[in-house]
Scaffold this active site. Structure first.
Site, PDB file in Angstrom:
ATOM      1  N   GLU A 102       0.360   2.525  -5.600  1.00 37.98           N
ATOM      2  CA  GLU A 102       0.473   2.298  -4.158  1.00 37.98           C
ATOM      3  C   GLU A 102      -0.471   3.234  -3.419  1.00 37.98           C
ATOM      4  O   GLU A 102      -0.675   4.388  -3.820  1.00 37.98           O
ATOM      5  CB  GLU A 102       1.917   2.545  -3.711  1.00 37.98           C
ATOM      6  CG  GLU A 102       2.211   2.218  -2.269  1.00 37.98           C
ATOM      7  CD  GLU A 102       3.715   2.286  -1.986  1.00 37.98           C
ATOM      8  OE1 GLU A 102       4.507   1.842  -2.842  1.00 37.98           O
ATOM      9  OE2 GLU A 102       4.090   2.812  -0.931  1.00 37.98           O
TER      10      GLU A 102
ATOM     11  N   ASP B  48      -0.987   4.392   0.603  1.00 37.01           N
ATOM     12  CA  ASP B  48      -0.217   4.301   1.849  1.00 37.01           C
ATOM     13  C   ASP B  48      -0.927   4.860   3.072  1.00 37.01           C
ATOM     14  O   ASP B  48      -1.450   5.978   3.041  1.00 37.01           O
ATOM     15  CB  ASP B  48       1.080   5.122   1.739  1.00 37.01           C
ATOM     16  CG  ASP B  48       2.087   4.515   0.803  1.00 37.01           C
ATOM     17  OD1 ASP B  48       1.926   3.348   0.434  1.00 37.01           O
ATOM     18  OD2 ASP B  48       3.039   5.216   0.445  1.00 37.01           O
TER      19      ASP B  48
ATOM     20  N   GLU C 251       1.061   5.347   6.728  1.00 35.34           N
ATOM     21  CA  GLU C 251       2.265   5.140   7.526  1.00 35.34           C
ATOM     22  C   GLU C 251       2.094   5.904   8.834  1.00 35.34           C
ATOM     23  O   GLU C 251       1.628   7.050   8.835  1.00 35.34           O
ATOM     24  CB  GLU C 251       3.515   5.628   6.794  1.00 35.34           C
ATOM     25  CG  GLU C 251       3.896   4.754   5.617  1.00 35.34           C
ATOM     26  CD  GLU C 251       5.204   5.190   4.975  1.00 35.34           C
ATOM     27  OE1 GLU C 251       6.182   4.427   5.072  1.00 35.34           O
ATOM     28  OE2 GLU C 251       5.239   6.289   4.405  1.00 35.34           O
TER      29      GLU C 251
END
Length: 286
Positions: free
Chosen positions: A103, A105, A107
């Protein structure tokens, strides 16, 4: 473009998967994404050129890409939740599936009106993360659209904001550091409520009188990428023809990243002695 001899082993490894195709699908959100949850709270407008996610007290919303990617330079313009966005998280990331997923990311953690957003970045390999770096921004991300880029290739993962690199995670497999090289990832994004941790460690809660909250998306671009639309697709992506496959930071970009990390970084897992008293991750020393 000729591939330098030092990069050919990576290329051979990459081509060994044999099921990815170079694509060019900048354009309509209808063509590139499926809205996956939210019961109508996410929608596409302007003939496919604008997508919005909405969060209210009942539910958030989200979408995912139709394609899976194994390496790519992925651009998206976002305009984040305006006003008092405390407790909200706008997530924009790539992820594979399974217990040992990879993953990458972005955010965006909301905050009180007038306070800066926090950009939270992380990299998971084989289901293990704990590689957080957090930043403030040098502009108001709610006043207009800005470009957030994940540039993932066999050499490194580069996080960029409006073309300025803020973080690099290098491929150090030769030194025993796991790196995402084999698991195809889809793109996901969502707007959701996480007031137990999102804003000032959970001290500031969501003010639902400001709902509904909205995040906006434009100008998705995956022209520089290798992807597939189906597990039944078995075609080769030719890394010899694509310079983005071997991109690393040049001296000017290194200077830009150093400026961002000096002025705007607020958390680095490689310096958190309290959290990692037994020592930092191996890549922190490389």
């Amino acid at each position: 473009m000729a591939v330098p001899a030092t990069k050919k082993p990576l290329l051979l490894s990459f081509l060994g998967f044999g099921f990815f195709v170079l694509v060019a699908s900048a354009g309509s959100f209808y063509e590139s994404f499926d809205i996956t949850w939210g019961d109508g709270r996410a929608d596409i407008y302007e003939s496919g050129q604008l997508l919005t996610c909405t969060l209210d007290k009942v539910s958030g919303s989200g979408f995912q890409s139709k394609r899976e990617y194994l390496y790519g330079k992925i651009d998206m313009k976002l305009k984040l939740v305006a006003g008092n966005s405390a407790g909200t998280v706008t997530a924009y990331y790539l992820s594979s599936k399974g217990a040992t997923w990879d993953e990458i990311d972005f955010e965006f953690l909301g905050n009180l009106t007038g306070q800066p957003y926090t950009i939270h970045t992380n990299v998971f390999t084989g289901g293990k993360g704990d590689r957080e770096m957090q930043f403030r921004l040098w502009f108001d991300p709610t006043a207009g659209f800005h470009t957030y880029t994940v540039h993932w290739n066999p050499l490194n993962i580069i996080f960029l904001v409006d073309g300025i690199p803020i973080r690099v995670f290098k491929n150090n497999e030769k030194n025993g550091v796991a790196y995402p090289t084999s698991q195809p990832m889809k793109i996901y994004s969502s707007l959701w409520e996480a007031d137990d941790w999102a804003t000032q460690g959970g001290r500031v809660k969501t003010d639902w009188s400001n709902a509904p909250f909205r995040a906006h998306y434009r100008n998705f671009d995956d022209k520089s990428s290798c992807s597939r639309t189906s597990n039944l697709t078995w075609v080769t992506c030719d890394g010899n023809k694509n310079s983005w496959m071997w991109t690393t930071l040049n001296d000017r970009q290194i200077g830009q990243m150093n400026w961002v990390q000096k002025e705007f970084m607020i958390y680095n897992y490689c310096t958190d002695y309290k959290r990692f008293p037994q020592g930092f991750a191996k890549e922190c020393y490389l």
